[in-house]
Design a protein around this motif. Structure first.
Motif, PDB file in Angstrom:
ATOM      1  N   GLN A 214       0.825  -1.206   0.000  1.00 49.49           N
ATOM      2  CA  GLN A 214       0.000   0.000   0.000  1.00 49.49           C
ATOM      3  C   GLN A 214       0.861   1.258   0.000  1.00 49.49           C
ATOM      4  OE1 GLN A 214      -2.473  -0.650   3.442  1.00 49.49           O
ATOM      5  NE2 GLN A 214      -4.074  -1.693   2.255  1.00 49.49           N
ATOM      6  N   GLU A 217       2.353   1.591  -3.564  1.00 50.21           N
ATOM      7  CA  GLU A 217       1.359   1.969  -4.570  1.00 50.21           C
ATOM      8  C   GLU A 217       0.986   3.444  -4.442  1.00 50.21           C
ATOM      9  OE1 GLU A 217      -1.838  -0.754  -4.027  1.00 50.21           O
ATOM     10  OE2 GLU A 217      -0.913  -2.360  -5.215  1.00 50.21           O
ATOM     11  N   THR A 218       0.813   3.900  -3.181  1.00 49.22           N
ATOM     12  CA  THR A 218       0.478   5.314  -2.966  1.00 49.22           C
ATOM     13  C   THR A 218       1.620   6.215  -3.404  1.00 49.22           C
ATOM     14  OG1 THR A 218      -0.942   4.736  -1.092  1.00 49.22           O
ATOM     15  CG2 THR A 218      -0.205   7.025  -1.248  1.00 49.22           C
ATOM     16  N   GLN A 221       1.758   6.406  -7.143  1.00 50.06           N
ATOM     17  CA  GLN A 221       0.650   7.221  -7.654  1.00 50.06           C
ATOM     18  C   GLN A 221       0.936   8.709  -7.469  1.00 50.06           C
ATOM     19  OE1 GLN A 221      -3.087   6.702  -5.605  1.00 50.06           O
ATOM     20  NE2 GLN A 221      -4.274   7.282  -7.395  1.00 50.06           N
ATOM     21  N   HIS A 234       4.016  11.613   2.749  1.00 46.97           N
ATOM     22  CA  HIS A 234       3.681  10.182   2.788  1.00 46.97           C
ATOM     23  C   HIS A 234       4.903   9.336   3.151  1.00 46.97           C
ATOM     24  CE1 HIS A 234       2.003   6.310   1.621  1.00 46.97           C
ATOM     25  NE2 HIS A 234       2.955   6.159   0.709  1.00 46.97           N
TER      26      HIS A 234
END
Length: 603
Positions: A214, A217-218, A221, A234
């Motif tokens: 996760q 992937e974030t 993106q 993040h």
């Protein structure tokens, strides 16, 4: 009894044959069917880089995926065909990817016993797509098992090169021992492979490591969306509990670079370098930081230290070239760039460096030659063809540029750019009216830079002395790119010649705040002030421009004439004498326009 003895002898003989080591030819014939070429493609389907992959089933392959962007198309290439590939599962922390290759009918590789101990000095073979030349083989020995990041990597001496990532390291019987990871290259013939037993754990890790998946992937993106501050926030949260995550530190560095936080960027590159001292990516990042801090000597030292990691790496030779170029050693920079191209003929950054050097030398012929080489390598990439057209224009061969553009086949999305470059070519051919039509046609589409097209339209209108249209076009260019000094200068010029001098002076003042030593802006300011009858102000501006750049014959003439208009005859004569020593042709013009009429008027 004799039969039993005979069977035992035969069994012993067969065991001896089965254990017999194969030679390199036999190894290659046995294993090469299971090692394939893996290509990462750009949006047009052109190969960006070539890697290696190992077949683990008829429609499955494994590769090292830290070298891939994660967002590009992939393709497995066999001897007879090519097949699209997609990432089925990713072991993110080990940088392994399981690929799905439907319909490929690959030959599964045979793995060694996972419990087999790996002995130093044992004969091994590396099969990979080294340098993108197709699957080849090299021979060496196991140098030892070395711990890095808490993992025992297999160190071996068989030569590998860029493109070997994801290739197979096999034993003397052709059985898979490890997956080659070129990113851990640590010097000449000092290479690493990760244990083959990890192949069976990719899907398990992909499913179980949900939090890491996760996070990744974030991050990917946010990077694709260019939301750099959100990416930084993040990754910062993740780093708190994962200080040894090399990928996370890489994202920290990328986000910090985009945001402009040099301290965070340097800290991230240093941390990454500590985690993996053999990483050329980390070292290259540190070189970049040193250059930004204008610490050229340190940058140059770091760049050359990179070569001890990968002598055959085009990226590293390009970094060395860039560093030498910034340091002002153009000859060494050129040598490094050309070295990069011997390892990767498609290395765009190396070509750009060579083009920069040629431009500094004012060798426009070499600039054109380099763009010709790039177009030969990328015949279907319109952007490269446009740069070649620009090179032809700058070399004084606009007809050749126009012929190139006329023959060019481009997708509908790039036809507007073709019209823009046709317009530029027509300007160079002395056809401003036709150029205007080409620029207007470009604006009906979707050109890459509308501001550039509007500015070019403003220039063509200016040549036609259609100043209102020129002003309008330049204003639109400035609206789209408010801080572009070239567009502002063009607007000021059009305003001056369009008898709107006060507006022109406002823009000149704006430009001089940013560029107080720009001779061109001082010159135009002086011209405008003289037109408005502000002779003393105009004289000061012209004098400032000539102080910055004395070789402006036309401006000397204008200054001499303005001296006359201001009643400063001695200054006019003195300026004329100076001009005679600078440019005899312009001095003759000045004599006819401002000296001779004055002499003839004297009693």
């Amino acid at each position: 009894m004799k039969k039993i003895v005979l069977l035992l002898c035969v069994g012993a003989y067969l065991s001896e044959v089965a254990a017999k080591a194969l030679d390199s030819v036999e190894i290659y014939e046995q294993v090469q069917r299971s090692v394939t070429v893996l290509e990462e493609l750009d949006d047009t389907g052109k190969p960006l880089q070539a890697l290696s992959a190992i077949a683990v089933a008829s429609d499955r392959a494994v590769t090292m995926c830290d070298a891939m962007s994660g967002t590009r198309q992939l393709r497995i290439v066999t001897k007879n065909n090519s097949f699209p590939a997609t990432i089925l599962a990713r072991d993110g922390q080990r940088h392994l990817c399981l690929l799905s290759v439907p319909g490929a009918e690959l030959t599964q590789i045979v793995s060694a016993d996972v419990n087999q101990s790996i002995q130093s000095g044992a004969r091994v073979y590396a099969l990979s797509n080294a340098l993108g030349l197709g699957v080849g083989i090299s021979e060496g020995v196991v140098s030892g098992v070395r711990p890095q990041f808490g993992v025992n990597f297999i160190q071996f001496s068989a030569p590998v090169s860029p493109g070997s990532d994801g290739g197979a390291l096999v034993d003397a019987e052709g059985r898979l021992l490890g997956i080659i990871t070129y990113r851990h290259h640590d010097g000449q013939n000092v290479n690493f492979a990760i244990p083959a037993k990890w192949l069976a754990e990719i899907e398990q890790h992909d499913k179980s490591d949900i939090a890491y998946k996760q996070f990744r992937e974030t991050a990917e993106q946010l990077q694709q969306q260019e939301q750099w501050q959100k990416l930084a926030d993040h990754v910062e949260q993740w780093i708190v509990g994962h200080q040894n995550d090399a990928d996370a530190w890489l994202w920290v560095a990328v986000a910090a670079e985009k945001i402009g936080n040099l301290d965070n960027e340097e800290n991230a590159w240093r941390r990454l370098h500590q985690l993996d001292p053999t990483s050329s990516v980390a070292a290259a990042g540190l070189v970049s930081v040193k250059l930004k801090r204008n610490q050229r000597a340190e940058a140059l030292q770091l760049a050359h230290e990179l070569l001890s990691l990968r002598q055959e790496d085009a990226d590293i030779w390009t970094i060395v070239g860039q560093t030498e170029q910034v340091a002002g050693t153009a000859a060494k920079a050129e040598e490094a760039y050309r070295k990069a191209l011997t390892f990767n003929p498609w290395q765009l950054a190396a070509y750009q460096g060579l083009i920069g050097i040629a431009e500094q030398r004012n060798d426009q012929g070499m600039v054109t030659q380099l763009w010709q080489s790039l177009t030969a390598l990328n015949p279907d990439v319109p952007a490269v063809q446009f740069k070649l057209a620009e090179a032809y224009i700058r070399e004084g061969r606009p007809a050749r540029a126009y012929s190139l553009l006329e023959k060019l086949t481009v997708p509908d999305t790039q036809k507007a750019d073709t019209d823009f470059w046709k317009g530029q070519t027509l300007i160079a051919l002395g056809r401003p009216l036709d150029a205007t039509q080409a620029f207007e046609k470009s604006l009906q589409g979707n050109p890459t830079s509308k501001a550039s097209v509007y500015a070019a339209l403003g220039s063509s209108y200016f040549q036609l002395q259609r100043f209102p249209e020129s002003i309008q076009a330049y204003r639109e260019a400035v609206r789209l790119e408010p801080n572009n000094p070239e567009w502002l200068y063009g607007l000021a010029l059009s305003l001056k010649d369009g008898f709107r001098g006060r507006e022109a002076l406002e823009i000149d003042a704006q430009l001089l705040k940013k560029f107080p030593n720009d001779a061109a802006v001082w010159r135009q300011k002086g011209f405008t002030e003289a037109i408005l009858g502000r002779h003393q102000e105009g004289i000061k501006s012209m004098e400032k421009s000539l102080e910055l750049d004395p070789k402006q014959g036309k401006l000397w003439v204008a200054l001499i004439e303005t001296y006359r208009q201001a009643g400063r005859d001695k200054d006019a004569t003195s300026a004329y004498e100076r001009l005679r020593g600078i440019d005899s042709e312009w001095a003759e013009k000045a004599y006819r326009s401002a000296i001779l009429p004055f002499e003839e008027s004297q009693p």
